[in-house]
Design a protein around this motif. Structure first.
Motif, PDB file in Angstrom:
ATOM      1  N   GLY A   1      15.263  56.267  54.807  1.00  0.00           N
ATOM      2  CA  GLY A   1      13.845  56.365  55.150  1.00  0.00           C
ATOM      3  C   GLY A   1      13.489  55.513  56.348  1.00  0.00           C
ATOM      4  O   GLY A   1      12.739  55.929  57.236  1.00  0.00           O
ATOM      5  N   ARG A   2      14.039  54.301  56.394  1.00  0.00           N
ATOM      6  CA  ARG A   2      13.800  53.396  57.526  1.00  0.00           C
ATOM      7  C   ARG A   2      14.337  54.018  58.823  1.00  0.00           C
ATOM      8  O   ARG A   2      13.684  53.957  59.865  1.00  0.00           O
ATOM      9  CB  ARG A   2      14.466  52.051  57.265  1.00  0.00           C
ATOM     10  CG  ARG A   2      14.160  51.002  58.331  1.00  0.00           C
ATOM     11  CD  ARG A   2      14.771  49.635  58.030  1.00  0.00           C
ATOM     12  NE  ARG A   2      14.407  49.140  56.700  1.00  0.00           N
ATOM     13  CZ  ARG A   2      15.263  49.016  55.676  1.00  0.00           C
ATOM     14  NH1 ARG A   2      16.535  49.313  55.832  1.00  0.00           N
ATOM     15  NH2 ARG A   2      14.843  48.570  54.519  1.00  0.00           N
TER      16      ARG A   2
ATOM     17  N   CYS B   1      10.496  60.864  48.591  1.00  0.00           N
ATOM     18  CA  CYS B   1       9.577  59.858  48.033  1.00  0.00           C
ATOM     19  C   CYS B   1       9.880  58.464  48.561  1.00  0.00           C
ATOM     20  O   CYS B   1       8.963  57.712  48.912  1.00  0.00           O
ATOM     21  CB  CYS B   1       9.634  59.872  46.510  1.00  0.00           C
ATOM     22  SG  CYS B   1       8.826  61.307  45.763  1.00  0.00           S
ATOM     23  N   VAL B   2      11.151  58.118  48.638  1.00  0.00           N
ATOM     24  CA  VAL B   2      11.504  56.805  49.164  1.00  0.00           C
ATOM     25  C   VAL B   2      11.208  56.748  50.664  1.00  0.00           C
ATOM     26  O   VAL B   2      10.672  55.752  51.159  1.00  0.00           O
ATOM     27  CB  VAL B   2      12.978  56.463  48.850  1.00  0.00           C
ATOM     28  CG1 VAL B   2      13.375  55.148  49.502  1.00  0.00           C
ATOM     29  CG2 VAL B   2      13.206  56.391  47.342  1.00  0.00           C
TER      30      VAL B   2
ATOM     31  N   ALA C   1       8.902  58.282  52.235  1.00  0.00           N
ATOM     32  CA  ALA C   1       7.443  58.228  52.440  1.00  0.00           C
ATOM     33  C   ALA C   1       6.933  56.804  52.544  1.00  0.00           C
ATOM     34  O   ALA C   1       5.943  56.546  53.229  1.00  0.00           O
ATOM     35  CB  ALA C   1       6.722  58.967  51.312  1.00  0.00           C
ATOM     36  N   ARG C   2       7.609  55.855  51.898  1.00  0.00           N
ATOM     37  CA  ARG C   2       7.214  54.445  51.967  1.00  0.00           C
ATOM     38  C   ARG C   2       7.255  53.941  53.418  1.00  0.00           C
ATOM     39  O   ARG C   2       6.508  53.067  53.783  1.00  0.00           O
ATOM     40  CB  ARG C   2       8.132  53.583  51.098  1.00  0.00           C
ATOM     41  CG  ARG C   2       8.198  53.981  49.628  1.00  0.00           C
ATOM     42  CD  ARG C   2       6.941  53.693  48.903  1.00  0.00           C
ATOM     43  NE  ARG C   2       6.630  52.268  49.027  1.00  0.00           N
ATOM     44  CZ  ARG C   2       5.731  51.632  48.317  1.00  0.00           C
ATOM     45  NH1 ARG C   2       5.052  52.283  47.420  1.00  0.00           N
ATOM     46  NH2 ARG C   2       5.495  50.362  48.510  1.00  0.00           N
ATOM     47  N   HIS C   3       8.136  54.527  54.218  1.00  0.00           N
ATOM     48  CA  HIS C   3       8.311  54.101  55.616  1.00  0.00           C
ATOM     49  C   HIS C   3       7.381  54.852  56.571  1.00  0.00           C
ATOM     50  O   HIS C   3       7.399  54.600  57.770  1.00  0.00           O
ATOM     51  CB  HIS C   3       9.767  54.280  56.038  1.00  0.00           C
ATOM     52  CG  HIS C   3      10.698  53.400  55.262  1.00  0.00           C
ATOM     53  ND1 HIS C   3      10.921  52.085  55.601  1.00  0.00           N
ATOM     54  CD2 HIS C   3      11.414  53.641  54.137  1.00  0.00           C
ATOM     55  CE1 HIS C   3      11.761  51.557  54.715  1.00  0.00           C
ATOM     56  NE2 HIS C   3      12.071  52.479  53.821  1.00  0.00           N
TER      57      HIS C   3
ATOM     58  N   ASP D   1      16.397  54.074  50.798  1.00  0.00           N
ATOM     59  CA  ASP D   1      15.481  53.223  51.559  1.00  0.00           C
ATOM     60  C   ASP D   1      15.984  53.040  52.993  1.00  0.00           C
ATOM     61  O   ASP D   1      15.197  53.105  53.946  1.00  0.00           O
ATOM     62  CB  ASP D   1      15.323  51.872  50.857  1.00  0.00           C
ATOM     63  CG  ASP D   1      14.239  51.029  51.480  1.00  0.00           C
ATOM     64  OD1 ASP D   1      13.084  51.492  51.547  1.00  0.00           O
ATOM     65  OD2 ASP D   1      14.544  49.906  51.920  1.00  0.00           O
TER      66      ASP D   1
ATOM     67  N   GLY E   1       3.966  55.036  55.888  1.00  0.00           N
ATOM     68  CA  GLY E   1       2.625  54.653  55.442  1.00  0.00           C
ATOM     69  C   GLY E   1       2.255  55.211  54.094  1.00  0.00           C
ATOM     70  O   GLY E   1       1.077  55.433  53.815  1.00  0.00           O
ATOM     71  N   ASP E   2       3.243  55.443  53.238  1.00  0.00           N
ATOM     72  CA  ASP E   2       3.009  55.974  51.889  1.00  0.00           C
ATOM     73  C   ASP E   2       2.284  57.315  51.905  1.00  0.00           C
ATOM     74  O   ASP E   2       1.390  57.573  51.075  1.00  0.00           O
ATOM     75  CB  ASP E   2       2.255  54.963  51.021  1.00  0.00           C
ATOM     76  CG  ASP E   2       3.074  53.707  50.765  1.00  0.00           C
ATOM     77  OD1 ASP E   2       4.275  53.842  50.462  1.00  0.00           O
ATOM     78  OD2 ASP E   2       2.514  52.598  50.876  1.00  0.00           O
TER      79      ASP E   2
END
Length: 194
Positions: A39-40, A66-67, A69-71, A36, A73-74
């Protein structure tokens, strides 16, 4: 990224043959909190770029992508498969890449329905050594008519030529940790200064 460098120093194992084993947190057992943070950081580094999809290669890049991608906009994550299967149907983009860690060549396959002309993609992977996996993904992207907005790498082996070649080719390559040298006798790892 200091958190990643610290984790590599603490839990990474340097082996002969320029092998850096990080399976305790990156590519066998996964530290999702660290993913995470990674990703950030990529979202910060690629801020302002249009990212429609993230593309990686199985298997080690999947969790990280996959993680991450959350950063972004999914956005969907597409992963290139390393073997043909009965589940891969329809038209496909196919190339071959040489794996430094596996010491062999393997196919890289993406169904054409998951990469559409004009899309903007971010390539993500766990390691960059000689750059063969990235070259294969870039070849698939060119064939698909998608725009490579950037390349995010967790750990780059800066003493190998993959990163330099990709940067010289004009790609926006952002590696979160760049290893300049490793000593299998002492276990010492030296990172490139930012």
């Amino acid at each position: 990224m200091k958190e990643l460098e610290e984790r590599i120093r603490r839990d990474g194992i340097v082996k002969p043959g320029n092998v850096l084993k990080v399976d305790a947190f990156l590519n066998h057992q996964c530290d999702v909190k660290l993913f995470d943070q990674m990703g950030r950081e990529w979202a910060r580094l690629f801020a302002g770029k249009q990212i429609d999809k993230i593309l990686t290669i199985e298997a080690s890049g999947i969790g990280i992508a996959c993680v991450a991608a959350r950063h972004f906009g999914d956005v969907p994550v597409v992963f290139a498969k390393k073997a043909q299967s009965i589940n891969l149907d329809g038209d496909q983009y196919v190339t071959k890449v040489y794996s430094f860690t596996k010491q062999r060549e393997f196919p890289v396959i993406v169904s054409k329905r998951f990469l559409n002309p004009g899309e903007h993609v971010l390539l993500i992977d766990d390691f960059l050594a000689n750059g063969k996996a990235m070259e294969g993904l870039i070849e698939l992207c060119h064939e698909a008519g998608v725009v490579v907005e950037g390349i995010g790498i967790a750990i780059e082996k800066g003493f190998q030529d993959g990163g330099a070649k990709l940067r010289e080719a004009g790609y926006d390559l952002q590696s979160l940790a760049i290893v300049d040298s490793m000593d299998p006798d002492t276990g010492e790892i030296a990172f490139r200064e930012a």
